[in-house]
Design an enzyme around this catalytic site. Sequence first.
Site, PDB file in Angstrom:
ATOM      1  N   ASP A 139     110.018   0.982   4.258  1.00 11.93           N
ATOM      2  CA  ASP A 139     110.707   1.461   5.454  1.00 11.93           C
ATOM      3  C   ASP A 139     112.118   0.789   5.593  1.00 11.93           C
ATOM      4  OD1 ASP A 139     108.387   3.061   5.588  1.00 11.93           O
ATOM      5  OD2 ASP A 139     107.903   2.456   7.643  1.00 11.93           O
ATOM      6  N   SER A 194     114.445  -8.233   5.662  1.00 21.44           N
ATOM      7  CA  SER A 194     115.393  -8.547   4.660  1.00 21.44           C
ATOM      8  C   SER A 194     115.736  -7.404   4.017  1.00 21.44           C
ATOM      9  CB  SER A 194     114.975  -9.630   3.749  1.00 21.44           C
ATOM     10  OG  SER A 194     116.007  -9.985   3.170  1.00 21.44           O
ATOM     11  N   HIS A 251     106.348  -1.603  -1.794  1.00 18.40           N
ATOM     12  CA  HIS A 251     105.264  -0.935  -2.532  1.00 18.40           C
ATOM     13  C   HIS A 251     106.164  -0.387  -3.809  1.00 18.40           C
ATOM     14  CE1 HIS A 251     102.198  -0.508   0.429  1.00 18.40           C
ATOM     15  NE2 HIS A 251     102.962  -1.022   1.179  1.00 18.40           N
TER      16      HIS A 251
END
Length: 290
Positions: free
Chosen positions: A92, A253, A149
């Site tokens: 995200d 980050s 992921h």
Amino acid sequence: MSITDNLKIAGQYCLPKHAVSRLVGKLAAAEAGKLTTRVIEAFIKQYQVDMSEALHESPAHYPSFNAFFTRELKPGIRPLVEDAMTLALPVDGTVSQLGPIQQGRIIQAKGHDYSARELLGGFEDLVAPFKDGDFATIYLAPKDYHRIHMPLDGVLESMVFVPGDLFSVNPLTAENVPNLFARNERVVATFRTPHGPMALVLVGATIVASIETIWAGNIAPTRQKEVVRWDYSGDEAITLQKGAEMGLFKLGSTVVCLFGPGMLAGFEPHLANGVTTRMGQPFAKLAAKP
């Protein structure tokens, strides 16, 4: 750029970024009961975090701020793109830049680029597979889900820890601090995939308390001042499936993704600077094998 923005950038050069980040990391790991809950509630309000997506919606569930920040999502809330020829977005966040790697350089922002060789810790054998390949940089804001992921199936080949600065990686800093992603502390993971080489670079930033991978645990922070490399083969080989978790940030980050030449037919056309990403959604099309 405004005077305020100039001051923000100048202040980062003066700030003892490592000391501040490590202190924040200790505070974020503290289990302080109701005080921790109040801090989490304030953070949710300040950054408009959507807790309806979290596996545990109540702020009181989390014993520390880190536990909240690395919260899991409800099962099925991020459906994984099923098409075998489509990569899944790894995080995200918000697209910072994406496009071709040209003459070994990666675009950071308008007027700024940096060396892929520097980004990958200076190892020529890690850089060569990405010559004339493609990259995508995705910024994770404080409100975002902070687990990373896999865009597609891959076998881990190496991991590199590169010590460095801890500048903020928000858009303002990316537009004004040269060589940002190749000067900040980072962890590089390279993978062999059925379609070509891939690297996921987890870039640290101010108050990022740690970077972890699922196979090695906490990599940063560390007192290590030199570049460290681990290679994986044989019994140490680790295979991760598309959509599998590979690491996480404790405080937000940036992730830089690299792909080998000819590996991609192209990124999804809607993806551009400033576009919001959601893990598991379509990222790029794989090129058909000859």
